[in-house]
Design a protein around this motif. Structure first.
Motif, PDB file in Angstrom:
ATOM      1  N   VAL A 149       1.379  -1.030  -0.047  1.00 52.95           N
ATOM      2  CA  VAL A 149       0.186   0.181   0.110  1.00 52.95           C
ATOM      3  C   VAL A 149       0.756   0.937   0.004  1.00 52.95           C
ATOM      4  N   VAL A 150       1.210   2.067  -0.581  1.00 53.43           N
ATOM      5  CA  VAL A 150       1.631   3.205  -1.175  1.00 53.43           C
ATOM      6  C   VAL A 150       0.909   3.513  -1.989  1.00 53.43           C
ATOM      7  N   VAL A 151       0.340   5.365  -1.530  1.00 52.40           N
ATOM      8  CA  VAL A 151      -0.490   6.001  -2.555  1.00 52.40           C
ATOM      9  C   VAL A 151      -0.287   7.733  -2.480  1.00 52.40           C
ATOM     10  N   ALA A 152      -0.302   8.955  -3.557  1.00 50.90           N
ATOM     11  CA  ALA A 152      -0.312   9.437  -3.203  1.00 50.90           C
ATOM     12  C   ALA A 152      -1.134  10.295  -2.043  1.00 50.90           C
ATOM     13  N   ALA A 153      -0.291  11.286  -1.448  1.00 52.80           N
ATOM     14  CA  ALA A 153      -1.409  11.626   0.354  1.00 52.80           C
ATOM     15  C   ALA A 153      -1.568  13.331  -0.112  1.00 52.80           C
ATOM     16  N   ASN A 154      -0.618  13.799  -0.395  1.00 51.60           N
ATOM     17  CA  ASN A 154      -0.699  15.369  -0.326  1.00 51.60           C
ATOM     18  C   ASN A 154      -0.083  16.180  -1.374  1.00 51.60           C
ATOM     19  N   TYR A 155      -0.915  16.759  -2.255  1.00 47.07           N
ATOM     20  CA  TYR A 155      -0.421  17.237  -3.117  1.00 47.07           C
ATOM     21  C   TYR A 155       0.098  18.899  -2.839  1.00 47.07           C
ATOM     22  N   ASN A 156       0.877  18.956  -2.790  1.00 47.20           N
ATOM     23  CA  ASN A 156       1.328  20.449  -1.926  1.00 47.20           C
ATOM     24  C   ASN A 156       1.415  21.809  -2.693  1.00 47.20           C
ATOM     25  N   CYS A 157       2.192  21.366  -3.221  1.00 48.82           N
ATOM     26  CA  CYS A 157       2.655  22.369  -4.419  1.00 48.82           C
ATOM     27  C   CYS A 157       2.570  21.678  -5.420  1.00 48.82           C
ATOM     28  N   PRO A 158       3.409  22.088  -6.983  1.00 49.05           N
ATOM     29  CA  PRO A 158       3.948  21.460  -8.173  1.00 49.05           C
ATOM     30  C   PRO A 158       5.592  21.192  -7.799  1.00 49.05           C
ATOM     31  N   GLY A 159       5.794  19.751  -7.790  1.00 41.93           N
ATOM     32  CA  GLY A 159       6.982  19.549  -7.791  1.00 41.93           C
ATOM     33  C   GLY A 159       7.250  19.106  -5.670  1.00 41.93           C
ATOM     34  N   GLN A 160       5.876  19.148  -5.720  1.00 40.73           N
ATOM     35  CA  GLN A 160       6.179  18.739  -3.552  1.00 40.73           C
ATOM     36  C   GLN A 160       5.161  17.732  -3.386  1.00 40.73           C
ATOM     37  N   LEU A 161       4.915  16.482  -3.678  1.00 43.01           N
ATOM     38  CA  LEU A 161       4.098  14.890  -3.157  1.00 43.01           C
ATOM     39  C   LEU A 161       4.191  14.492  -2.226  1.00 43.01           C
ATOM     40  N   VAL A 162       3.562  13.771  -1.492  1.00 39.40           N
ATOM     41  CA  VAL A 162       4.282  13.389  -0.134  1.00 39.40           C
ATOM     42  C   VAL A 162       2.885  11.963  -0.879  1.00 39.40           C
ATOM     43  N   ILE A 163       3.969  11.254  -0.029  1.00 43.56           N
ATOM     44  CA  ILE A 163       3.536   9.743  -0.600  1.00 43.56           C
ATOM     45  C   ILE A 163       3.169   8.758   1.209  1.00 43.56           C
ATOM     46  N   ALA A 247      -8.861   9.887   2.110  1.00 40.09           N
ATOM     47  CA  ALA A 247      -7.911  10.092   0.373  1.00 40.09           C
ATOM     48  C   ALA A 247      -6.997  11.471   0.560  1.00 40.09           C
ATOM     49  N   PRO A 248      -6.336  12.289  -1.031  1.00 39.41           N
ATOM     50  CA  PRO A 248      -6.023  12.707  -1.104  1.00 39.41           C
ATOM     51  C   PRO A 248      -6.010  14.170  -0.529  1.00 39.41           C
ATOM     52  N   VAL A 249      -5.311  15.216   0.366  1.00 41.33           N
ATOM     53  CA  VAL A 249      -5.502  16.113  -0.233  1.00 41.33           C
ATOM     54  C   VAL A 249      -4.992  17.345  -1.122  1.00 41.33           C
ATOM     55  N   LYS A 250      -5.763  17.312  -1.467  1.00 34.69           N
ATOM     56  CA  LYS A 250      -5.710  18.246  -3.079  1.00 34.69           C
ATOM     57  C   LYS A 250      -5.788  19.940  -3.162  1.00 34.69           C
ATOM     58  N   TRP A 251      -4.386  20.167  -2.290  1.00 32.01           N
ATOM     59  CA  TRP A 251      -4.526  21.504  -1.907  1.00 32.01           C
ATOM     60  C   TRP A 251      -3.453  22.786  -2.756  1.00 32.01           C
ATOM     61  N   THR A 252      -2.865  22.163  -3.950  1.00 37.21           N
ATOM     62  CA  THR A 252      -2.273  22.370  -5.429  1.00 37.21           C
ATOM     63  C   THR A 252      -3.426  22.994  -5.604  1.00 37.21           C
ATOM     64  N   GLN A 253      -4.595  21.790  -5.337  1.00 36.35           N
ATOM     65  CA  GLN A 253      -5.714  22.444  -7.190  1.00 36.35           C
ATOM     66  C   GLN A 253      -6.967  22.540  -6.379  1.00 36.35           C
ATOM     67  N   SER A 254      -6.569  22.851  -4.945  1.00 41.60           N
ATOM     68  CA  SER A 254      -7.766  24.155  -4.202  1.00 41.60           C
ATOM     69  C   SER A 254      -7.478  25.611  -4.333  1.00 41.60           C
ATOM     70  N   VAL A 255      -5.927  25.900  -3.616  1.00 38.08           N
ATOM     71  CA  VAL A 255      -6.136  26.697  -4.215  1.00 38.08           C
ATOM     72  C   VAL A 255      -5.763  27.366  -5.523  1.00 38.08           C
ATOM     73  N   ASN A 256      -5.136  26.071  -6.646  1.00 38.47           N
ATOM     74  CA  ASN A 256      -5.765  27.389  -8.007  1.00 38.47           C
ATOM     75  C   ASN A 256      -7.169  27.457  -8.645  1.00 38.47           C
ATOM     76  N   GLN A 257      -8.178  26.500  -7.504  1.00 39.08           N
ATOM     77  CA  GLN A 257      -9.623  26.652  -7.991  1.00 39.08           C
ATOM     78  C   GLN A 257     -10.275  27.997  -6.905  1.00 39.08           C
ATOM     79  N   MET A 258      -9.357  28.549  -6.096  1.00 34.19           N
ATOM     80  CA  MET A 258     -10.039  29.611  -5.099  1.00 34.19           C
ATOM     81  C   MET A 258      -9.489  30.534  -6.618  1.00 34.19           C
ATOM     82  N   ILE A 259      -8.378  30.748  -6.557  1.00 30.44           N
ATOM     83  CA  ILE A 259      -7.900  31.465  -7.646  1.00 30.44           C
ATOM     84  C   ILE A 259      -8.389  32.012  -8.711  1.00 30.44           C
ATOM     85  N   ALA A 260      -9.287  30.721  -9.210  1.00 35.16           N
ATOM     86  CA  ALA A 260      -9.944  31.065 -10.883  1.00 35.16           C
ATOM     87  C   ALA A 260     -11.482  31.516 -10.291  1.00 35.16           C
ATOM     88  N   ASP A 261     -11.846  30.812  -8.405  1.00 38.68           N
ATOM     89  CA  ASP A 261     -12.759  31.335  -7.960  1.00 38.68           C
ATOM     90  C   ASP A 261     -13.164  33.267  -7.728  1.00 38.68           C
TER      91      ASP A 261
END
Length: 295
Positions: A149-163, A247-261
């Motif tokens: 068992v190993v998965v992507a857990a935190n999408y913190n910022c581009p080029g920085q991911l925690v498994i 589930a993974p923490v989609k931080w990069t995606q959340s920040v990008n969506q907040m900016i888009a909104d």
């Protein structure tokens, strides 16, 4: 539009919250109320404990939650969120800040979450690792190809991911990631595989507590870790909060969506400045600041 963001585990520091306690009557009252709710003086550990004392999950999570939520409450009329988000644990702080959860219910859920996660960690030895310098899809593919068992857990910022996953799988994935060109693949000093399937026992335990807690209509949308999208509906917020542990923490995606909104400034509420740094790495033009005590 003001986006208020709330940090998660790892933001703690010795002496955290003491300035709030000493300078604000409201903060002092809320800290003492928290001691009563938890049944032990968490303030003693926060204000005078060692870094080691603060690292216990059952202390860390409520301590960070309290620092964040109480700071937000001392802001008074200056606290005007158009949107909120929290990183992992910080999602609970955000839900109190936008009035979905009461202070008391939020604290009780965070404490139950901490204890449930601790129990899950003890069931199976597991860990997490930070991966720097690789595209997300490369990391995801290597995790999928690694036994165990190993998965992507935190999408913190581009080029920085925690498994996250079982110890052997994480170690093997780290070797494969380094071979694939990762600048670093470093096992973290954490007690378990947060945001992975190994947290299923904790998710089940927390789900029951969340289902039996009153959630109210939020005063502004929350961008939740699971969906990285604005959520206003109480039932959806509950379900996303239950899913969050596995589930993974989609931080990069959340920040990008907040900016888009329309987010024009990101204000970090709580200990440290980790999230401000991540926001800047996600979008270098983003304006960031730290919430300041308003006694």
């Amino acid at each position: 539009m003001n986006a208020y963001i709330f940090p998660g585990q790892g933001a703690q520091f010795t002496g955290m919250g003491l300035d709030l306690y000493n300078q604000s009557a409201l903060a002092k009252q809320l800290f003492e109320q928290a001691n009563d709710i938890l049944g032990f003086r968490i303030t003693d550990i926060m204000f005078e404990g060692t870094a080691e004392d603060l690292k216990q999950t059952k202390v860390t999570q409520p301590a960070i939650f309290l620092h964040s939520v109480i700071l937000a409450k001392t802001l008074g009329d200056h606290f005007k969120p158009d949107m909120v988000a929290g990183h992992s644990l910080g999602e609970f702080s955000a839900l109190v800040a936008n009035k979905t959860l009461s202070f008391e219910d939020g604290l009780q859920l965070v404490f139950k979450r901490a204890l449930a996660m601790q129990k899950a960690c003890e069931l199976q030895p597991s860990t997490m690792a930070a991966v720097l310098g690789l595209e997300d899809d490369i990391v995801e593919n290597i995790c999928a190809e690694t036994a165990g068992v190993v998965v992507a857990a935190n999408y913190n910022c581009p080029g920085q991911l925690v498994i996250s996953g079982d110890i052997d799988a994480v170690n093997n994935a780290c070797e494969a990631l380094k071979a694939a060109g990762a600048r670093r693949a470093l096992v973290l000093p954490v007690g378990g595989a947060f945001h992975s399937p190994l947290m299923e026992p904790a998710r089940e335990e927390l789900a029951n507590a969340i289902e039996n807690t009153q959630f109210s209509k939020p005063i502004c949308p929350i961008y939740q870790n699971v969906t990285a999208a604005a959520v206003n509906n109480e039932a959806d917020i509950k379900q996303n909060l239950i899913s969050q542990l596995t589930a993974p923490v989609k931080w990069t995606q959340s920040v990008n969506q907040m900016i888009a909104d329309g987010a024009s400034e990101f204000i970090e509420v709580g200990p440290g400045n980790v999230l401000q740094g991540l926001v800047k790495k996600i979008n270098r033009d983003a304006i960031t600041s730290a919430a300041q005590l308003n006694p």
